[in-house]
Design an enzyme around this catalytic site. Sequence first.
Site, PDB file in Angstrom:
ATOM      1  N   SER A 148      65.814  -7.776   7.594  1.00  0.00           N
ATOM      2  CA  SER A 148      64.705  -8.692   7.430  1.00  0.00           C
ATOM      3  C   SER A 148      62.954  -7.903   7.177  1.00  0.00           C
ATOM      4  O   SER A 148      62.315  -9.083   6.186  1.00  0.00           O
ATOM      5  CB  SER A 148      65.187 -10.105   7.534  1.00  0.00           C
ATOM      6  OG  SER A 148      64.379 -10.202   8.930  1.00  0.00           O
ATOM      7  N   THR A 171      62.691 -13.396   7.433  1.00  0.00           N
ATOM      8  CA  THR A 171      61.146 -13.043   7.504  1.00  0.00           C
ATOM      9  C   THR A 171      60.828 -13.395   8.937  1.00  0.00           C
ATOM     10  O   THR A 171      62.046 -13.756  10.090  1.00  0.00           O
ATOM     11  CB  THR A 171      60.235 -14.126   7.488  1.00  0.00           C
ATOM     12  OG1 THR A 171      60.584 -13.646   5.605  1.00  0.00           O
ATOM     13  CG2 THR A 171      58.694 -14.319   7.314  1.00  0.00           C
ATOM     14  N   THR A 221      57.152  -9.694   6.819  1.00  0.00           N
ATOM     15  CA  THR A 221      58.766  -9.247   6.232  1.00  0.00           C
ATOM     16  C   THR A 221      59.007  -8.356   5.709  1.00  0.00           C
ATOM     17  O   THR A 221      58.174  -8.118   4.574  1.00  0.00           O
ATOM     18  CB  THR A 221      58.865 -10.641   5.215  1.00  0.00           C
ATOM     19  OG1 THR A 221      60.198 -10.867   4.614  1.00  0.00           O
ATOM     20  CG2 THR A 221      58.515 -10.601   4.209  1.00  0.00           C
ATOM     21  N   ARG A 273      57.531  -7.787  -6.937  1.00  0.00           N
ATOM     22  CA  ARG A 273      57.800  -8.626  -6.365  1.00  0.00           C
ATOM     23  C   ARG A 273      57.010  -9.332  -4.965  1.00  0.00           C
ATOM     24  O   ARG A 273      57.143  -8.445  -3.834  1.00  0.00           O
ATOM     25  CB  ARG A 273      59.218  -9.414  -5.873  1.00  0.00           C
ATOM     26  CG  ARG A 273      59.920 -10.731  -5.525  1.00  0.00           C
ATOM     27  CD  ARG A 273      59.478 -11.365  -4.532  1.00  0.00           C
ATOM     28  NE  ARG A 273      60.128 -12.898  -3.809  1.00  0.00           N
ATOM     29  CZ  ARG A 273      59.840 -13.067  -2.506  1.00  0.00           C
ATOM     30  NH1 ARG A 273      60.080 -11.709  -2.057  1.00  0.00           N
ATOM     31  NH2 ARG A 273      60.282 -14.558  -2.055  1.00  0.00           N
ATOM     32  N   THR A 328      59.419 -19.306   6.758  1.00  0.00           N
ATOM     33  CA  THR A 328      60.253 -18.188   6.491  1.00  0.00           C
ATOM     34  C   THR A 328      60.873 -19.344   5.093  1.00  0.00           C
ATOM     35  O   THR A 328      61.066 -20.351   5.356  1.00  0.00           O
ATOM     36  CB  THR A 328      61.172 -17.455   8.009  1.00  0.00           C
ATOM     37  OG1 THR A 328      61.555 -18.714   8.187  1.00  0.00           O
ATOM     38  CG2 THR A 328      60.335 -17.234   9.223  1.00  0.00           C
ATOM     39  N   GLY A 329      62.243 -18.048   4.794  1.00  0.00           N
ATOM     40  CA  GLY A 329      62.725 -18.705   4.013  1.00  0.00           C
ATOM     41  C   GLY A 329      62.725 -18.371   2.465  1.00  0.00           C
ATOM     42  O   GLY A 329      61.581 -17.474   1.694  1.00  0.00           O
TER      43      GLY A 329
HETATM   44  N1  GLY Z   1      60.039 -16.331   2.985  1.00  0.00           N
HETATM   45  C1  GLY Z   1      60.098 -14.783   2.142  1.00  0.00           C
HETATM   46  C2  GLY Z   1      60.056 -14.070   1.656  1.00  0.00           C
HETATM   47  O1  GLY Z   1      60.467 -14.757   0.555  1.00  0.00           O
HETATM   48  O2  GLY Z   1      59.594 -13.290   0.573  1.00  0.00           O
END
Ligand code: GLY
Length: 347
Positions: A81, A199, A217, A227, A250-251
Amino acid sequence: MSDPVSRRGFLKSSVLVAGASAGLPLPTFAIGKKVQIAIACSSNGLPYITEALEKLEKGQDTLDVAVEAVNHVESDPKDMSVGYGGLPNAEGIVELDSCCMHGPTNNAGSVGSLRNIKNPSRVARDVLWHTDHVMLVGEGALRFARMMGHKEENLLTEAARKRWLHWKLSHSQKDDWLEPHEKRPKMKKEKDGKRETGTINFNCCNAKGEVSGVTTTSGLAWKIPGRVGDSPIIGAGLYVDGKIGSAGSTGMGECVIVSCGAHTVVEALRRGMHPKDACLHGVKRAAEMNRMPNRVNKKGRPSFQVNFYAVDVKGQVGGAAIYPTRYAKGDAQGAKLCDSASLYSSW
Ligand code: GLY
């Protein structure tokens, strides 16, 4: 897990703040208070807390301590990740995001959609110290990284390539494109909350009440190329105010961006909330700000997970998430995983 740092060492180093720190104004909360060396981070930071506490104890700069901690995770091919070995975008290319902030100067640096560089957090720190900018993205970020001497390498490991290929052969309902003829269809993801994000966010406070943080991340797996999530966005994936504290997330990045997540948490600290309550306030705002059908599950609850972590300039720490999970903390008692405060007890 490695040995916790001794409590005696910390008690020795916990100081009554009486003088100016590095010629800068003292953190408002720290004046006359005992400051505890402390760390709050996502659970994947746990193995690196003890080393980070030792560095803080020795007086190393809080930003360097945080960046060096996350470098372990960025360089680990087994963590899919973050950094090297991270799951790629929809075209099979690993694109990394990271940002950092240094509390004593309130300086910030960030890179978005960076390819071929294993440690984007170091590039973000170079943006912070060596440019008059805050954020570099894509090709410009890569050129800057080359100029700063970062080594280029293929970040797509065989394990990540195989996962990507499997997705490619079976994805259709698991990507980021909305279906035609519907403005906002419910996205049929693998299962609520199971879309792969990951992340590391790492926040430190030293014995002088100086704080810094970093977030890094590889972003959402199989994302549309280009993105950028919350992790490189100052105020979303990370925010630091040297007089208040450091917070990060994170998330599901999109949900953090629209709620200005980390900034919301730091502003709650500024109003006097404990870091745990400030993080809970942050997740409430994330839930309130994401009510489109694709962000709500059958029970009317968020269909996504968001986590916040925070440390204030007194060395108090906390973590909260929409759904139950854990965060990692480090202090005089050593390094450990703790339950995050949560908004709901189940999905
Ligand atoms: N929180 C990491 C992401 O959505 O890229």
